[in-house]
Enzyme design. Structure first.
Site, PDB file in Angstrom:
ATOM      1  N   SER A  12      50.239  22.368 -12.900  1.00  0.00           N
ATOM      2  CA  SER A  12      49.018  22.710 -12.178  1.00  0.00           C
ATOM      3  C   SER A  12      49.204  24.057 -11.503  1.00  0.00           C
ATOM      4  CB  SER A  12      48.698  21.644 -11.124  1.00  0.00           C
ATOM      5  OG  SER A  12      49.679  21.664 -10.095  1.00  0.00           O
ATOM      6  N   LYS A  13      48.195  24.481 -10.761  1.00  0.00           N
ATOM      7  CA  LYS A  13      48.235  25.801 -10.135  1.00  0.00           C
ATOM      8  C   LYS A  13      49.402  25.962  -9.175  1.00  0.00           C
ATOM      9  CE  LYS A  13      43.333  27.052 -10.415  1.00  0.00           C
ATOM     10  NZ  LYS A  13      42.110  27.363  -9.654  1.00  0.00           N
ATOM     11  N   ARG A  14      49.860  24.865  -8.616  1.00  0.00           N
ATOM     12  CA  ARG A  14      50.959  24.986  -7.653  1.00  0.00           C
ATOM     13  C   ARG A  14      52.249  25.458  -8.321  1.00  0.00           C
ATOM     14  NH1 ARG A  14      50.509  19.502  -8.490  1.00  0.00           N
ATOM     15  NH2 ARG A  14      52.371  18.432  -9.271  1.00  0.00           N
ATOM     16  N   HIS A  15      52.319  25.346  -9.649  1.00  0.00           N
ATOM     17  CA  HIS A  15      53.501  25.807 -10.378  1.00  0.00           C
ATOM     18  C   HIS A  15      53.398  27.275 -10.769  1.00  0.00           C
ATOM     19  CE1 HIS A  15      53.552  21.360 -11.243  1.00  0.00           C
ATOM     20  NE2 HIS A  15      54.759  21.552 -10.768  1.00  0.00           N
ATOM     21  N   GLY A  16      52.296  27.925 -10.413  1.00  0.00           N
ATOM     22  CA  GLY A  16      52.089  29.313 -10.806  1.00  0.00           C
ATOM     23  C   GLY A  16      50.913  29.411 -11.762  1.00  0.00           C
TER      24      GLY A  16
END
Length: 470
Positions: free
Chosen positions: A238-242
């Protein structure tokens, strides 16, 4: 049998790397088998679907080079077809009208959970004919109540689901609009899809869709469910991984060749081989070699691949992809060396195209200050004589070539009985503005005579001012 695959994204956001991998596998399989690859935009979610998302998907596919043979089709333009099929199912007694209210459905689920049962629609309108004339209704598919659905999944293997585990799903809402599971079935049927390659989050939909296809007397395609992509923490990417959108990788300086090569290896392998050209992928790809377990995204591995492709692709190919970054970072290369020549000397020194532009700016633009740490270390009064002598020799060169420049610098070092580092580093800082650049003679050759001599003047003035302040 002629192979037909499809990629069917919903335009509710960017093209996610998970979707891109699914598209890649579908594309590769169709190319491998000499078949057809269809692009279908599943835009029936009118509240969330946007034209911007459609454009982002098409742009991502185009950037990756995943060309489609047919389409793009848009489900919103096919509503008449869906309504015909829904009516066909009603007429055949394979679908029915359900007049349950939301309150009735909630009560039904609460009672089931209280009894320790799985909450589901209980079929209360399945065989009723006492239809009210003034109440809204949905249309449900009459799912078989006995037997099993068998999925011979080309990746996961055999999967069996008892029909009693499946309730009668809604195929048309109260406003008459078709639902996802109905539109997918109709499109796969009418488009002659032979192989459905998609994420394994669709496994639960597959038996329902197979039952609808069977009810329509349609050919049931082969299914291959690709495991999801995880972040390095083991959770769904997801976005939290980049960056997770395909075009964000473009913006960050990755080549499409690198991203494709990386994505194909996230769940597929061919021995120990890591680097694949597109031609090799088409030749070697086989669904049998896809992993059943999820794969973890590793940005460092992607960066390694990107470096490889920057160094090994034809320089004209890298230049074509670099053009976007030059415009994005507003670097005008019309006055200076050919960008292909700069790429040749910088390719071994950068990880991304974005970085390549950043570290190449001094070839095309003058700077007003030197890197503070580099200047403090190398532009000292002791370096003034070497810079003056080099400047004099360079100003009289008949040919501004790397070889002639190297000889001038080497001659200066020999005359002053200094190591090349003592002479070279002050020149490097003077000409590039910092302590890092390709080989000195190549850097000077590309910067050009006029600009190089002007920067040496600037460095000598900096040293003189520093000496006065000492």
């Amino acid at each position: 049998m002629s192979i037909v695959t499809r990629f069917a994204p919903s335009p509710t956001g960017y093209l996610h790397v998970g979707g891109a991998r699914t598209a890649l596998y579908s594309w590769l399989y169709s190319k491998k088998m000499g078949g057809k690859f269809i692009l279908r935009i599943e835009d029936t979610d009118l509240e969330r679907s946007t034209q911007a998302s459609v454009d982002a998907i098409l742009q991502g596919m185009d950037w990756l080079g995943l060309d489609w043979d047919d389409g793009p089709y848009y489900q919103t333009k096919r509503f008449d077809l869906y309504k015909e099929v829904i009516q066909q199912l009603l007429d055949a007694g394979k679908a029915y009208k359900c007049f349950c209210t939301i309150e009735e459905l909630d009560q039904m689920r609460e009672a089931q959970m209280a009894a320790g049962e799985k909450p589901r629609y209980n079929g209360m309108w399945r065989d009723r004919t006492d239809h009210p004339t003034d109440k809204p209704y949905v249309i449900r598919f009459k799912n078989p109540q006995d037997g099993t659905v068998v999925i011979d999944d080309l990746i996961k293997g055999r999967i069996e689901i008892a029909n009693k585990e499946l309730d009668d799903l809604i195929i048309a809402r109260t406003d008459g609009s078709p639902t996802y599971n109905l539109t997918v079935v109709v499109d796969d049927w009418k488009m002659g899809i032979t192989h459905v390659i998609r994420g394994d989050d669709h496994v639960n939909n597959t038996p329902r869709q197979m039952n609808i296809l069977a009810a329509l007397g349609a050919q049931i395609p082969h299914y291959a469910h690709v495991p999801m992509i995880l972040g390095d923490d083991g959770k769904r990417l997801s976005k939290r991984h980049g960056a997770v959108g395909v075009m964000q990788y473009r913006d960050n300086g990755f080549l499409p060749e690198a991203l494709l090569n990386y994505l194909v290896r996230l769940g597929w392998s061919h021995g120990d081989q890591e680097i694949f050209s597109k031609t090799e992928l088409v030749e070697l790809f086989d669904l049998k070699n896809c992993n059943r377990a999820p794969s973890a995204f590793n940005t460092e591995k992607l960066i390694w691949l990107n470096q490889h492709y920057i160094k090994t692709l034809p320089v004209e190919r890298v230049a074509a992809e670099l053009e976007w970054h030059l415009q994005d970072q507003q670097l005008d290369t019309s006055k200076g060396p050919a960008i292909t020549e700069v790429i040749k000397v910088q390719a071994d020194r950068v990880k991304t195209l974005k970085e390549l532009v950043q570290v190449s700016r001094y070839f095309y633009e003058d700077f007003t200050a030197f890197d503070e740490a580099s200047a403090k270390k190398h532009l000292r009064p002791v370096a003034a004589e070497a810079l003056q002598r080099v400047q004099q020799k360079l100003s009289t060169l008949a040919d501004w070539t790397a070889e002639a420049i190297h000889q001038a610098i080497q001659a200066t070092a020999e005359e002053l009985e200094l190591g090349m580092g003592k002479v070279g580093m002050p020149i490097r800082v003077a000409v590039s503005g910092a302590g890092n650049s390709p080989s000195l003679e190549l850097t000077l050759a590309l910067v050009g005579r006029e600009r190089a001599l002007s920067r040496l003047d600037m460095a000598l003035a900096f040293i003189a001012e520093r000496a006065e302040q000492a």
